[in-house]
Design an enzyme around this catalytic site. Structure first.
Site, short mmCIF file in Angstrom:
data_model
loop_
_atom_site.label_atom_id
_atom_site.label_comp_id
_atom_site.label_asym_id
_atom_site.label_seq_id
_atom_site.Cartn_x
_atom_site.Cartn_y
_atom_site.Cartn_z
N LYS A 145 40.13 48.65 2.01
CA LYS A 145 39.69 49.83 1.43
C LYS A 145 38.39 49.11 0.27
CE LYS A 145 41.98 49.01 -2.65
NZ LYS A 145 41.58 48.19 -3.90
N ASN A 146 38.64 47.48 0.42
CA ASN A 146 37.36 47.08 -0.58
C ASN A 146 36.44 47.18 0.36
OD1 ASN A 146 39.85 46.48 -2.75
ND2 ASN A 146 40.03 44.34 -1.97
N ARG A 155 37.71 48.92 -11.33
CA ARG A 155 36.50 48.69 -11.34
C ARG A 155 35.20 48.36 -10.46
NH1 ARG A 155 36.74 44.10 -14.81
NH2 ARG A 155 36.14 43.41 -12.49
N CYS A 187 42.53 44.55 -16.90
CA CYS A 187 42.94 45.98 -16.12
C CYS A 187 44.44 45.12 -16.09
CB CYS A 187 42.38 45.93 -14.59
SG CYS A 187 42.81 44.90 -13.45
N ARG A 224 39.48 39.92 -16.05
CA ARG A 224 38.25 40.20 -15.19
C ARG A 224 37.30 40.55 -15.82
NH1 ARG A 224 41.01 43.82 -10.63
NH2 ARG A 224 39.96 43.25 -9.60
N PRO A 225 36.57 40.04 -16.35
CA PRO A 225 34.66 39.99 -16.64
C PRO A 225 33.74 39.79 -15.55
CG PRO A 225 36.08 37.41 -17.25
CD PRO A 225 36.85 38.29 -16.71
N ILE A 226 33.00 39.87 -16.16
CA ILE A 226 31.38 40.41 -15.31
C ILE A 226 30.74 40.16 -15.86
CG2 ILE A 226 32.77 42.77 -14.50
CD1 ILE A 226 29.99 43.91 -16.36
N ASP A 227 30.62 38.80 -16.20
CA ASP A 227 29.47 37.86 -16.89
C ASP A 227 28.68 37.39 -15.78
OD1 ASP A 227 32.00 36.96 -16.53
OD2 ASP A 227 31.48 34.86 -17.52
N LEU A 228 29.52 37.30 -14.60
CA LEU A 228 28.57 36.43 -13.44
C LEU A 228 27.58 37.80 -13.06
CD1 LEU A 228 30.15 33.97 -13.17
CD2 LEU A 228 31.08 34.50 -11.00
N ASP A 282 45.66 38.76 -3.25
CA ASP A 282 45.46 39.94 -2.66
C ASP A 282 46.95 39.75 -1.83
OD1 ASP A 282 43.80 41.58 -4.62
OD2 ASP A 282 43.18 41.85 -3.75
N ILE A 315 43.58 32.98 -8.78
CA ILE A 315 42.77 33.51 -9.07
C ILE A 315 42.39 34.67 -10.84
CG2 ILE A 315 41.02 35.16 -7.88
CD1 ILE A 315 40.94 33.16 -5.83
N ARG A 348 45.98 54.24 -4.40
CA ARG A 348 44.82 53.57 -4.04
C ARG A 348 44.73 53.07 -3.20
NH1 ARG A 348 44.23 50.29 -8.97
NH2 ARG A 348 42.47 50.15 -7.72
C1 UD1 Z 1 38.30 41.78 -5.23
C2 UD1 Z 1 38.64 42.54 -5.39
C3 UD1 Z 1 40.33 42.43 -5.27
C4 UD1 Z 1 40.30 40.95 -5.12
C5 UD1 Z 1 39.76 39.74 -5.58
C6 UD1 Z 1 39.84 38.45 -5.15
C7 UD1 Z 1 37.59 44.82 -4.36
C8 UD1 Z 1 37.51 45.96 -4.99
N1 UD1 Z 1 38.33 44.11 -5.54
O1 UD1 Z 1 37.66 41.88 -6.48
O2 UD1 Z 1 41.36 42.36 -4.96
O3 UD1 Z 1 41.93 40.38 -5.37
O4 UD1 Z 1 38.21 40.00 -5.27
O5 UD1 Z 1 40.07 38.35 -4.02
O6 UD1 Z 1 36.94 44.06 -3.34
N2 UD1 Z 1 35.25 36.55 -12.76
C9 UD1 Z 1 34.78 36.14 -14.00
N3 UD1 Z 1 33.59 37.05 -14.30
C10 UD1 Z 1 32.79 37.52 -13.28
C11 UD1 Z 1 33.40 37.77 -12.21
C12 UD1 Z 1 34.90 37.59 -11.81
O7 UD1 Z 1 35.39 36.05 -14.61
O8 UD1 Z 1 32.01 37.91 -13.49
C13 UD1 Z 1 36.98 36.36 -12.87
C14 UD1 Z 1 38.00 37.25 -12.41
O9 UD1 Z 1 37.58 37.43 -13.84
C15 UD1 Z 1 39.40 36.57 -11.91
C16 UD1 Z 1 37.89 35.60 -10.31
O10 UD1 Z 1 36.41 35.64 -10.95
O11 UD1 Z 1 39.21 35.61 -11.92
C17 UD1 Z 1 37.84 36.28 -8.97
O12 UD1 Z 1 36.97 37.19 -9.18
P1 UD1 Z 1 36.31 38.29 -8.54
O13 UD1 Z 1 36.44 37.71 -7.55
O14 UD1 Z 1 35.32 38.63 -8.73
O15 UD1 Z 1 37.10 39.56 -7.74
P2 UD1 Z 1 36.49 41.14 -7.71
O16 UD1 Z 1 35.01 41.76 -7.43
O17 UD1 Z 1 37.29 41.82 -8.90
#
Ligand code: UD1
Length: 427
Positions: free
Chosen positions: A22-23, A99, A123, A128-132, A313, A335, A405
Protein backbone atom coordinates in the site's frame (compact mmCIF):
# COMPACT_ATOMS: atom_id res chain seq x y z
CA UNK A 1 -21.53 -1.20 8.76
CA UNK A 2 -19.68 -4.48 8.17
CA UNK A 3 -18.09 -6.46 10.99
CA UNK A 4 -15.58 -9.26 11.11
CA UNK A 5 -16.43 -12.27 13.22
CA UNK A 6 -13.63 -14.59 14.30
CA UNK A 7 -13.88 -17.84 16.22
CA UNK A 8 -10.36 -18.25 17.53
CA UNK A 9 -8.10 -21.12 18.38
CA UNK A 10 -7.27 -22.58 14.97
CA UNK A 11 -3.55 -22.74 14.08
CA UNK A 12 -3.04 -21.21 10.63
CA UNK A 13 -1.39 -23.43 8.04
CA UNK A 14 -0.67 -23.21 4.34
CA UNK A 15 0.33 -20.62 1.75
CA UNK A 16 -0.88 -17.03 1.93
CA UNK A 17 -0.22 -14.55 -0.91
CA UNK A 18 1.23 -11.13 -0.04
CA UNK A 19 -0.15 -8.20 -2.02
CA UNK A 20 1.62 -5.18 -3.46
CA UNK A 21 2.61 -2.65 -0.79
CA UNK A 22 0.00 0.00 0.00
CA UNK A 23 2.57 2.57 1.08
CA UNK A 24 4.72 1.99 -2.01
CA UNK A 25 1.70 2.24 -4.31
CA UNK A 26 0.65 5.51 -2.69
CA UNK A 27 3.97 7.13 -3.55
CA UNK A 28 4.36 5.52 -7.00
CA UNK A 29 0.95 6.73 -8.18
CA UNK A 30 1.71 10.49 -7.76
CA UNK A 31 5.03 9.94 -9.58
CA UNK A 32 2.87 9.65 -12.72
CA UNK A 33 2.32 13.43 -12.51
CA UNK A 34 6.00 13.97 -13.37
CA UNK A 35 5.61 12.94 -17.02
CA UNK A 36 3.09 13.34 -19.81
CA UNK A 37 3.84 9.77 -20.89
CA UNK A 38 2.09 6.71 -19.41
CA UNK A 39 3.31 5.09 -16.19
CA UNK A 40 2.15 1.48 -15.85
CA UNK A 41 2.16 0.03 -12.34
CA UNK A 42 1.89 -3.72 -11.89
CA UNK A 43 1.10 -5.65 -8.71
CA UNK A 44 -1.14 -2.89 -7.36
CA UNK A 45 -3.20 -4.00 -4.35
CA UNK A 46 -7.00 -3.82 -4.37
CA UNK A 47 -7.57 -1.39 -1.49
CA UNK A 48 -9.82 1.51 -0.56
CA UNK A 49 -6.80 3.87 -0.28
CA UNK A 50 -5.80 3.10 -3.88
CA UNK A 51 -9.31 4.01 -5.05
CA UNK A 52 -9.18 7.27 -3.07
CA UNK A 53 -5.81 8.15 -4.61
CA UNK A 54 -7.11 7.28 -8.09
CA UNK A 55 -9.99 9.68 -7.52
CA UNK A 56 -7.59 12.45 -6.46
CA UNK A 57 -5.30 11.97 -9.48
CA UNK A 58 -8.28 11.82 -11.77
CA UNK A 59 -9.46 15.24 -10.69
CA UNK A 60 -5.96 16.62 -11.47
CA UNK A 61 -6.53 15.40 -15.04
CA UNK A 62 -4.63 12.11 -14.85
CA UNK A 63 -6.35 9.34 -16.81
CA UNK A 64 -6.28 5.89 -15.19
CA UNK A 65 -6.99 2.54 -16.78
CA UNK A 66 -7.11 -0.76 -14.96
CA UNK A 67 -6.50 -3.91 -16.89
CA UNK A 68 -5.69 -7.51 -16.55
CA UNK A 69 -6.69 -9.15 -13.39
CA UNK A 70 -10.09 -10.63 -12.76
CA UNK A 71 -11.65 -10.08 -9.32
CA UNK A 72 -10.34 -13.42 -8.04
CA UNK A 73 -6.75 -12.59 -9.01
CA UNK A 74 -4.25 -10.56 -7.03
CA UNK A 75 -2.13 -7.74 -8.40
CA UNK A 76 -3.85 -5.27 -10.67
CA UNK A 77 -2.20 -3.36 -13.48
CA UNK A 78 -2.90 0.34 -13.70
CA UNK A 79 -1.78 2.76 -16.38
CA UNK A 80 -1.69 6.40 -15.34
CA UNK A 81 -1.30 9.11 -17.94
CA UNK A 82 -0.89 12.74 -16.98
CA UNK A 83 -1.01 14.08 -20.55
CA UNK A 84 -2.20 17.46 -19.36
CA UNK A 85 -2.69 18.56 -15.76
CA UNK A 86 -6.12 20.21 -15.67
CA UNK A 87 -6.12 21.22 -11.99
CA UNK A 88 -3.32 21.80 -9.51
CA UNK A 89 -5.67 21.86 -6.52
CA UNK A 90 -5.96 18.89 -4.11
CA UNK A 91 -9.21 19.59 -2.27
CA UNK A 92 -9.90 19.14 1.45
CA UNK A 93 -12.63 16.56 0.83
CA UNK A 94 -10.13 14.05 -0.53
CA UNK A 95 -7.00 14.98 1.46
CA UNK A 96 -8.85 14.64 4.79
CA UNK A 97 -9.72 11.03 3.90
CA UNK A 98 -6.12 10.07 3.21
CA UNK A 99 -2.99 11.86 4.41
CA UNK A 100 -0.87 10.37 1.63
CA UNK A 101 -2.69 12.81 -0.72
CA UNK A 102 -0.07 15.36 0.32
CA UNK A 103 2.35 13.44 -1.93
CA UNK A 104 0.91 15.22 -4.98
CA UNK A 105 2.46 18.49 -3.74
CA UNK A 106 6.06 17.88 -4.89
CA UNK A 107 5.18 16.40 -8.30
CA UNK A 108 2.56 19.07 -9.13
CA UNK A 109 4.92 21.88 -8.17
CA UNK A 110 7.78 20.38 -10.18
CA UNK A 111 5.68 19.76 -13.27
CA UNK A 112 3.37 22.82 -13.27
CA UNK A 113 5.21 25.42 -11.16
CA UNK A 114 2.28 25.62 -8.73
CA UNK A 115 0.18 23.49 -6.42
CA UNK A 116 -2.57 24.13 -3.89
CA UNK A 117 -3.02 21.27 -1.45
CA UNK A 118 -5.31 21.12 1.55
CA UNK A 119 -3.53 20.74 4.89
CA UNK A 120 -4.23 17.17 6.00
CA UNK A 121 -5.08 17.99 9.63
CA UNK A 122 -4.73 15.52 12.48
CA UNK A 123 -5.48 11.84 12.39
CA UNK A 124 -6.22 9.19 14.95
CA UNK A 125 -2.56 8.36 15.64
CA UNK A 126 -1.31 11.91 16.14
CA UNK A 127 -1.05 15.46 14.82
CA UNK A 128 1.29 14.56 11.91
CA UNK A 129 2.40 17.98 10.60
CA UNK A 130 3.94 18.50 7.12
CA UNK A 131 6.41 21.26 8.02
CA UNK A 132 9.38 19.22 6.75
CA UNK A 133 7.77 18.82 3.32
CA UNK A 134 7.17 22.58 3.12
CA UNK A 135 10.61 23.69 4.39
CA UNK A 136 12.26 21.27 1.98
CA UNK A 137 10.34 22.63 -1.00
CA UNK A 138 11.19 26.20 0.11
CA UNK A 139 14.87 25.19 -0.04
CA UNK A 140 14.25 24.23 -3.68
CA UNK A 141 13.01 27.78 -4.29
CA UNK A 142 9.25 27.37 -3.85
CA UNK A 143 7.23 30.20 -2.33
CA UNK A 144 4.84 28.73 0.22
CA UNK A 145 1.80 30.39 1.73
CA UNK A 146 -0.71 28.91 4.16
CA UNK A 147 -4.19 30.26 3.61
CA UNK A 148 -7.67 29.07 4.52
CA UNK A 149 -6.50 25.58 5.40
CA UNK A 150 -4.54 25.18 2.17
CA UNK A 151 -0.85 25.15 1.25
CA UNK A 152 -0.31 27.34 -1.79
CA UNK A 153 3.07 26.62 -3.37
CA UNK A 154 4.55 28.41 -6.36
CA UNK A 155 7.78 28.16 -8.35
CA UNK A 156 6.95 29.97 -11.60
CA UNK A 157 10.51 29.65 -12.95
CA UNK A 158 10.86 26.04 -11.85
CA UNK A 159 12.47 24.49 -8.77
CA UNK A 160 16.22 24.83 -8.21
CA UNK A 161 18.46 22.08 -6.86
CA UNK A 162 19.80 22.60 -3.32
CA UNK A 163 21.09 20.78 -0.26
CA UNK A 164 18.20 19.85 2.02
CA UNK A 165 19.04 18.40 5.42
CA UNK A 166 16.02 16.97 7.22
CA UNK A 167 16.16 17.65 10.99
CA UNK A 168 14.68 14.17 11.57
CA UNK A 169 13.67 11.29 9.34
CA UNK A 170 10.35 11.58 7.53
CA UNK A 171 9.13 9.09 4.95
CA UNK A 172 6.61 11.44 3.33
CA UNK A 173 8.92 14.47 3.22
CA UNK A 174 11.69 12.38 1.63
CA UNK A 175 9.24 11.10 -1.01
CA UNK A 176 7.85 14.56 -1.83
CA UNK A 177 11.32 16.10 -2.12
CA UNK A 178 12.74 13.20 -4.13
CA UNK A 179 9.94 13.47 -6.70
CA UNK A 180 10.21 17.28 -6.87
CA UNK A 181 14.02 17.17 -7.29
CA UNK A 182 13.85 14.93 -10.37
CA UNK A 183 12.55 17.92 -12.39
CA UNK A 184 14.46 20.72 -10.59
CA UNK A 185 17.28 22.68 -12.26
CA UNK A 186 20.65 21.24 -11.20
CA UNK A 187 21.67 19.04 -8.30
CA UNK A 188 19.69 18.32 -5.14
CA UNK A 189 21.17 16.53 -2.14
CA UNK A 190 18.76 15.10 0.44
CA UNK A 191 20.54 14.48 3.74
CA UNK A 192 19.14 12.43 6.62
CA UNK A 193 16.66 10.99 4.11
CA UNK A 194 14.37 8.12 5.09
CA UNK A 195 15.60 4.72 3.88
CA UNK A 196 12.35 2.74 3.98
CA UNK A 197 12.08 0.07 1.26
CA UNK A 198 9.11 2.00 -0.18
CA UNK A 199 11.49 4.91 -0.85
CA UNK A 200 13.87 2.56 -2.63
CA UNK A 201 10.87 1.40 -4.69
CA UNK A 202 10.01 5.00 -5.58
CA UNK A 203 13.63 5.81 -6.50
CA UNK A 204 13.89 2.73 -8.74
CA UNK A 205 10.64 3.63 -10.49
CA UNK A 206 11.85 7.23 -11.00
CA UNK A 207 15.09 5.85 -12.44
CA UNK A 208 13.05 3.73 -14.86
CA UNK A 209 11.34 7.01 -15.83
CA UNK A 210 14.72 8.56 -16.65
CA UNK A 211 15.60 10.26 -13.34
CA UNK A 212 19.24 10.47 -12.24
CA UNK A 213 19.46 9.39 -8.58
CA UNK A 214 22.50 8.24 -6.60
CA UNK A 215 22.65 6.82 -3.08
CA UNK A 216 19.44 4.80 -3.31
CA UNK A 217 18.81 2.99 -0.03
CA UNK A 218 21.11 5.34 1.93
CA UNK A 219 20.42 8.46 3.99
CA UNK A 220 22.00 10.71 1.34
CA UNK A 221 20.20 10.92 -1.98
CA UNK A 222 21.79 12.91 -4.81
CA UNK A 223 19.52 13.86 -7.67
CA UNK A 224 20.52 15.55 -10.95
CA UNK A 225 17.39 17.30 -12.20
CA UNK A 226 16.14 16.59 -15.74
CA UNK A 227 14.01 18.75 -18.01
CA UNK A 228 11.63 15.86 -18.52
CA UNK A 229 10.95 12.28 -17.47
CA UNK A 230 9.43 9.59 -19.64
CA UNK A 231 6.95 6.72 -19.23
CA UNK A 232 7.83 3.35 -17.68
CA UNK A 233 6.42 0.07 -16.41
CA UNK A 234 7.14 -0.80 -12.81
CA UNK A 235 6.05 -3.56 -10.39
CA UNK A 236 5.08 -2.43 -6.86
CA UNK A 237 7.11 -4.19 -4.12
CA UNK A 238 5.37 -6.74 -1.84
CA UNK A 239 3.84 -5.33 1.34
CA UNK A 240 6.29 -5.87 4.20
CA UNK A 241 3.78 -4.76 6.82
CA UNK A 242 1.12 -7.14 5.52
CA UNK A 243 3.73 -9.93 5.58
CA UNK A 244 4.77 -9.05 9.14
CA UNK A 245 1.12 -8.94 10.24
CA UNK A 246 0.37 -12.43 8.93
CA UNK A 247 3.63 -13.67 10.47
CA UNK A 248 2.30 -12.49 13.88
CA UNK A 249 -0.96 -14.33 13.14
CA UNK A 250 0.90 -17.55 12.34
CA UNK A 251 3.04 -17.24 15.47
CA UNK A 252 0.24 -16.45 17.93
CA UNK A 253 -1.87 -19.39 16.72
CA UNK A 254 1.10 -21.78 16.80
CA UNK A 255 0.70 -22.39 13.08
CA UNK A 256 3.00 -22.37 10.08
CA UNK A 257 2.56 -20.16 7.04
CA UNK A 258 4.42 -19.63 3.81
CA UNK A 259 3.97 -15.99 2.84
CA UNK A 260 4.14 -16.12 -0.93
CA UNK A 261 5.87 -13.16 -2.54
CA UNK A 262 7.14 -11.71 0.79
CA UNK A 263 10.69 -10.35 0.77
CA UNK A 264 12.76 -11.05 3.86
CA UNK A 265 15.29 -8.39 2.81
CA UNK A 266 12.68 -5.62 3.29
CA UNK A 267 11.75 -6.57 6.86
CA UNK A 268 14.75 -4.98 8.61
CA UNK A 269 14.88 -5.54 12.37
CA UNK A 270 11.45 -7.19 12.39
CA UNK A 271 13.26 -10.45 11.62
CA UNK A 272 15.43 -10.15 14.76
CA UNK A 273 12.40 -9.24 16.87
CA UNK A 274 10.61 -12.40 15.70
CA UNK A 275 13.75 -14.44 16.38
CA UNK A 276 14.02 -13.16 19.96
CA UNK A 277 10.31 -13.82 20.49
CA UNK A 278 10.85 -17.46 19.50
CA UNK A 279 9.61 -17.27 15.91
CA UNK A 280 11.71 -18.46 12.99
CA UNK A 281 11.51 -16.73 9.61
CA UNK A 282 13.20 -18.52 6.75
CA UNK A 283 13.54 -17.62 3.10
CA UNK A 284 11.86 -20.01 0.67
CA UNK A 285 11.85 -20.09 -3.11
CA UNK A 286 8.48 -18.31 -3.26
CA UNK A 287 8.78 -15.99 -0.24
CA UNK A 288 9.23 -16.77 3.42
CA UNK A 289 8.13 -19.34 5.97
CA UNK A 290 7.03 -18.50 9.51
CA UNK A 291 6.70 -20.87 12.44
CA UNK A 292 7.52 -20.92 16.14
CA UNK A 293 10.93 -22.36 16.87
CA UNK A 294 9.23 -24.86 19.15
CA UNK A 295 7.62 -24.13 22.46
CA UNK A 296 6.01 -20.90 23.49
CA UNK A 297 6.50 -17.27 22.52
CA UNK A 298 8.90 -15.22 24.64
CA UNK A 299 8.54 -11.67 25.94
CA UNK A 300 10.84 -9.10 24.28
CA UNK A 301 11.63 -5.36 24.23
CA UNK A 302 11.16 -3.37 21.03
CA UNK A 303 11.45 0.32 20.27
CA UNK A 304 10.04 1.77 17.06
CA UNK A 305 12.48 3.66 14.82
CA UNK A 306 12.91 4.65 11.17
CA UNK A 307 14.02 1.83 8.82
CA UNK A 308 15.95 -0.43 9.29
CA UNK A 309 14.68 -0.09 12.88
CA UNK A 310 11.47 -1.67 14.11
CA UNK A 311 8.54 -0.08 12.18
CA UNK A 312 5.81 1.80 14.03
CA UNK A 313 3.40 0.13 11.59
CA UNK A 314 4.21 -3.27 13.21
CA UNK A 315 3.96 -2.19 16.86
CA UNK A 316 0.26 -2.99 17.40
CA UNK A 317 0.45 -6.42 15.74
CA UNK A 318 3.53 -7.40 17.80
CA UNK A 319 1.81 -6.24 20.95
CA UNK A 320 -1.15 -8.53 20.19
CA UNK A 321 1.22 -11.45 19.62
CA UNK A 322 3.15 -10.74 22.83
CA UNK A 323 0.01 -10.78 25.01
CA UNK A 324 0.35 -14.59 24.96
CA UNK A 325 4.15 -14.76 25.35
CA UNK A 326 5.95 -16.19 28.38
CA UNK A 327 7.15 -13.33 30.56
CA UNK A 328 7.05 -9.58 30.10
CA UNK A 329 7.51 -7.35 27.05
CA UNK A 330 8.14 -3.63 26.69
CA UNK A 331 7.12 -1.80 23.51
CA UNK A 332 8.23 1.80 23.13
CA UNK A 333 6.69 4.03 20.47
CA UNK A 334 8.94 6.88 19.33
CA UNK A 335 7.33 7.90 16.00
CA UNK A 336 3.69 8.77 16.73
CA UNK A 337 2.31 10.14 19.99
CA UNK A 338 -1.06 8.37 20.09
CA UNK A 339 -0.52 4.88 18.84
CA UNK A 340 -1.83 2.77 21.71
CA UNK A 341 -5.52 2.85 20.92
CA UNK A 342 -5.59 -0.92 20.60
CA UNK A 343 -4.52 -1.30 24.24
CA UNK A 344 -7.98 -0.89 25.87
CA UNK A 345 -9.49 -3.17 23.22
CA UNK A 346 -6.86 -5.89 23.80
CA UNK A 347 -7.46 -5.49 27.54
CA UNK A 348 -11.15 -6.29 26.95
CA UNK A 349 -9.97 -9.63 25.56
CA UNK A 350 -8.00 -10.36 28.74
CA UNK A 351 -4.57 -8.92 27.85
CA UNK A 352 -2.47 -7.47 30.70
CA UNK A 353 -1.00 -4.18 29.38
CA UNK A 354 0.00 -0.99 31.23
CA UNK A 355 0.89 2.14 29.29
CA UNK A 356 3.33 4.56 30.92
CA UNK A 357 4.34 7.50 28.76
CA UNK A 358 5.70 6.23 25.47
CA UNK A 359 6.04 2.63 26.66
CA UNK A 360 3.59 -0.23 26.96
CA UNK A 361 4.37 -3.02 29.44
CA UNK A 362 2.83 -6.34 28.47
CA UNK A 363 2.68 -9.26 30.85
CA UNK A 364 1.91 -12.49 29.00
CA UNK A 365 -1.36 -14.19 29.99
CA UNK A 366 -2.34 -17.82 29.59
CA UNK A 367 -5.22 -17.15 27.20
CA UNK A 368 -7.33 -14.38 25.61
CA UNK A 369 -11.10 -14.50 25.40
CA UNK A 370 -13.21 -13.40 22.45
CA UNK A 371 -15.07 -10.09 22.87
CA UNK A 372 -16.75 -7.39 20.79
CA UNK A 373 -14.00 -4.86 19.96
CA UNK A 374 -13.68 -1.73 17.87
CA UNK A 375 -11.10 -0.93 15.21
CA UNK A 376 -9.58 2.55 15.63
CA UNK A 377 -6.94 2.77 12.91
CA UNK A 378 -5.47 0.49 10.30
CA UNK A 379 -2.72 -1.33 12.22
CA UNK A 380 -4.64 -1.28 15.52
CA UNK A 381 -7.46 -3.10 13.71
CA UNK A 382 -5.08 -5.80 12.54
CA UNK A 383 -3.85 -6.31 16.10
CA UNK A 384 -7.44 -7.11 17.14
CA UNK A 385 -7.78 -9.63 14.31
CA UNK A 386 -4.50 -11.29 15.39
CA UNK A 387 -5.68 -11.47 19.01
CA UNK A 388 -9.08 -12.78 17.87
CA UNK A 389 -7.47 -15.60 15.87
CA UNK A 390 -5.87 -16.95 19.07
CA UNK A 391 -8.63 -16.10 21.57
CA UNK A 392 -11.07 -18.59 23.06
CA UNK A 393 -14.56 -18.00 21.71
CA UNK A 394 -15.89 -15.35 19.36
CA UNK A 395 -14.46 -11.91 18.62
CA UNK A 396 -16.43 -9.33 16.65
CA UNK A 397 -14.39 -6.47 15.19
CA UNK A 398 -16.48 -3.47 14.16
CA UNK A 399 -15.52 -0.36 12.13
CA UNK A 400 -13.58 -2.53 9.71
CA UNK A 401 -13.39 0.14 7.02
CA UNK A 402 -9.99 0.81 8.60
CA UNK A 403 -8.88 -2.72 7.63
CA UNK A 404 -10.19 -2.33 4.10
CA UNK A 405 -7.86 0.65 3.65
CA UNK A 406 -4.78 -1.53 3.96
CA UNK A 407 -5.40 -5.30 3.94
CA UNK A 408 -6.51 -6.77 0.63
CA UNK A 409 -9.21 -9.45 1.06
CA UNK A 410 -8.24 -10.13 4.64
CA UNK A 411 -10.91 -12.69 5.50
CA UNK A 412 -10.50 -14.54 2.20
CA UNK A 413 -6.75 -14.92 2.72
CA UNK A 414 -7.18 -16.06 6.33
CA UNK A 415 -10.02 -18.50 5.54
CA UNK A 416 -7.79 -20.18 2.98
CA UNK A 417 -5.21 -21.01 5.68
CA UNK A 418 -7.72 -22.42 8.13
CA UNK A 419 -9.04 -19.45 10.12
CA UNK A 420 -12.69 -19.37 11.16
CA UNK A 421 -13.38 -15.79 10.07
CA UNK A 422 -16.19 -14.11 8.18
CA UNK A 423 -17.50 -10.70 7.27
CA UNK A 424 -21.05 -9.85 8.23
CA UNK A 425 -23.22 -6.84 7.51
CA UNK A 426 -23.79 -4.86 10.72
CA UNK A 427 -26.57 -2.53 11.78
C1 UD1 B 1 4.59 7.00 6.48
C2 UD1 B 1 3.66 5.83 6.28
C3 UD1 B 1 3.09 5.37 7.62
C4 UD1 B 1 4.21 5.09 8.62
C5 UD1 B 1 5.17 6.27 8.71
C6 UD1 B 1 6.39 6.00 9.58
C7 UD1 B 1 2.70 6.14 4.05
C8 UD1 B 1 1.51 6.48 3.24
N1 UD1 B 1 2.59 6.23 5.41
O1 UD1 B 1 3.81 8.06 7.01
O2 UD1 B 1 2.32 4.18 7.40
O3 UD1 B 1 3.65 4.84 9.89
O4 UD1 B 1 5.63 6.64 7.39
O5 UD1 B 1 7.07 4.90 9.09
O6 UD1 B 1 3.74 5.78 3.54
N2 UD1 B 1 6.64 14.72 10.89
C9 UD1 B 1 6.72 16.06 11.18
N3 UD1 B 1 6.76 16.96 10.14
C10 UD1 B 1 6.72 16.54 8.84
C11 UD1 B 1 6.65 15.18 8.55
C12 UD1 B 1 6.61 14.27 9.60
O7 UD1 B 1 6.74 16.46 12.36
O8 UD1 B 1 6.74 17.41 7.95
C13 UD1 B 1 6.62 13.73 11.99
C14 UD1 B 1 5.35 12.89 12.03
O9 UD1 B 1 4.31 13.55 12.73
C15 UD1 B 1 5.82 11.63 12.72
C16 UD1 B 1 7.25 11.47 12.20
O10 UD1 B 1 7.64 12.77 11.75
O11 UD1 B 1 5.85 11.83 14.11
C17 UD1 B 1 7.43 10.49 11.06
O12 UD1 B 1 6.47 10.74 10.06
P1 UD1 B 1 6.68 10.35 8.52
O13 UD1 B 1 7.87 9.45 8.42
O14 UD1 B 1 6.64 11.59 7.71
O15 UD1 B 1 5.37 9.48 8.26
P2 UD1 B 1 4.40 9.56 7.02
O16 UD1 B 1 5.16 9.80 5.75
O17 UD1 B 1 3.25 10.46 7.34
Amino acid sequence: MDKIIIRGGKPLAGRLPISGAKNAALTLMPAAILTEEPLTLRNLPRLADIDTFSHLLNQHGVSLTLEGSRPEEFGRVMTLKAGRITSTVAPYDIVRKMRASVLVLGPLLARCGEATVSLPGGCAIGTRPIDLHLKGLEHLGARIELTEGYVKAAAPDGLKGAVVRFPFVSVGATENLLMAATLAHGETVLENAAREPEIVDLALCLQAMGADIEGIGTERLIIQGKTRLHGATYAVMPDRIEAGSYACAAAITGGELELVGARVDTLGSVIEAFDEAGVAITTTRDGMKVARKGGSLKGISVTTAPYPGFPTDMQAQFMAMLTLADGASVLTETIFENRYMHVPELARMGADIQVRGRSAFVRGVEYLTGAPVMATDLRASMSLVIAGLAARGETTVSRIYHLDRGYERLEEKLQAVGADIERAGGE
